[in-house]
Design an enzyme around this catalytic site. Sequence first.
Site, PDB file in Angstrom:
ATOM      1  N   ASP A 259      -9.659  -6.111  -3.712  1.00 46.23           N
ATOM      2  CA  ASP A 259      -9.157  -4.959  -2.961  1.00 46.23           C
ATOM      3  C   ASP A 259     -10.183  -3.830  -3.009  1.00 46.23           C
ATOM      4  O   ASP A 259     -10.536  -3.347  -4.092  1.00 46.23           O
ATOM      5  CB  ASP A 259      -7.827  -4.504  -3.558  1.00 46.23           C
ATOM      6  CG  ASP A 259      -7.070  -3.527  -2.670  1.00 46.23           C
ATOM      7  OD1 ASP A 259      -7.703  -2.824  -1.869  1.00 46.23           O
ATOM      8  OD2 ASP A 259      -5.826  -3.471  -2.786  1.00 46.23           O
TER       9      ASP A 259
ATOM     10  N   SER B 136       0.835  -1.194   0.000  1.00 37.55           N
ATOM     11  CA  SER B 136       0.000   0.000   0.000  1.00 37.55           C
ATOM     12  C   SER B 136       0.880   1.258   0.000  1.00 37.55           C
ATOM     13  O   SER B 136       1.690   1.436  -0.908  1.00 37.55           O
ATOM     14  CB  SER B 136      -0.955  -0.041   1.200  1.00 37.55           C
ATOM     15  OG  SER B 136      -2.006   0.876   1.054  1.00 37.55           O
TER      16      SER B 136
ATOM     17  N   HIS C 183      -7.191  -6.189   0.261  1.00 39.06           N
ATOM     18  CA  HIS C 183      -6.076  -5.244   0.263  1.00 39.06           C
ATOM     19  C   HIS C 183      -4.833  -5.801   0.951  1.00 39.06           C
ATOM     20  O   HIS C 183      -3.759  -5.231   0.820  1.00 39.06           O
ATOM     21  CB  HIS C 183      -6.521  -3.950   0.960  1.00 39.06           C
ATOM     22  CG  HIS C 183      -5.529  -2.830   0.846  1.00 39.06           C
ATOM     23  ND1 HIS C 183      -5.079  -2.353  -0.369  1.00 39.06           N
ATOM     24  CD2 HIS C 183      -4.877  -2.102   1.807  1.00 39.06           C
ATOM     25  CE1 HIS C 183      -4.217  -1.365  -0.157  1.00 39.06           C
ATOM     26  NE2 HIS C 183      -4.063  -1.204   1.136  1.00 39.06           N
TER      27      HIS C 183
END
Length: 316
Positions: A233, A99, A259
Amino acid sequence: MESVEDVQYVVVHGYRRAFRISGTGPALLLLHGLACDSSTWLDVMPSLSEHFTVIAPDLLGHGESDKPDADYSLGGYANGMRDLLTVLGIDKVTVVGHSFGGGVAMQFAYQFPDRTERVVLVSTGGLGKEVTPLIRFLTVPGSTAAIAAATARPLRPLVGGAMRALARTPLTATRDLDEVARIYESLADPATRRAVQRVTSHVLNWKGQFVTMTDRSYLARLMPVLVVWGRDDMVIPSKHADFAPTQVSDVHVLDDAGHFPHKDHPEEFCRLVTAFIAANEPAHYHRGRWRALLRRGDQFALESVPAVDTVEPAIS
């Protein structure tokens, strides 16, 4: 050998940096995402530590690291990782970023190609504009007071408990809510909240992400890159994997994953990373090739970039 559960500390530039380290062999630097910490890697560290020296820091402003009024830009984080590795006596790494940590990983490879052997991007930021409204909200004026109220002590156990209960349902949309609950609870701390909002201000606004590495993606020709994403996600859409550098070594979009694909499928994640490293020799920084590629941009194939550095006249 250190346990992956053990958190260690070192002071760099006057700030305490928390990190986990275990294993032996080539170095892997694991970088967590926004408002998370090194514990996000606990499911994969034992397996990876069988093959590698695994370093998983709490980024400044996160976890058990200090949360000063400091530089929370991508470049600042990349510098911090270089300095932490230097203190630990580690020269080169394969850098793995999840991320926001993926953005830091790309920035680290861009700033320090001589210290980067490979890059692994996990549901990464920096490849497209879209991001969940929950993160965009952090940049809206007045969000500080709203988050403080939403994370007040009477509400925290109720909201956190509800999120964890929903995470146990088979619904795709609620898959990651156990991690969201941890993030929500961490934002009750004013220092963490301030740091996280400083981070977001450097990379996105209420419209979405505005910092991208796609304009420099041609540099991936000189470095092996692996991309891993969860198909479901809900934070950063998996279609962003299509925007990854065309020169990447491999792209994997995992089914039945959100995610946090490294948490949804830890065994598969470790297999992918281990196989990727085994199949790709470390990048070797060469100033002449790097300079030539920067000058020519993405207009030329890698074969056109000279392999031998040459002495050129100074530009007056």
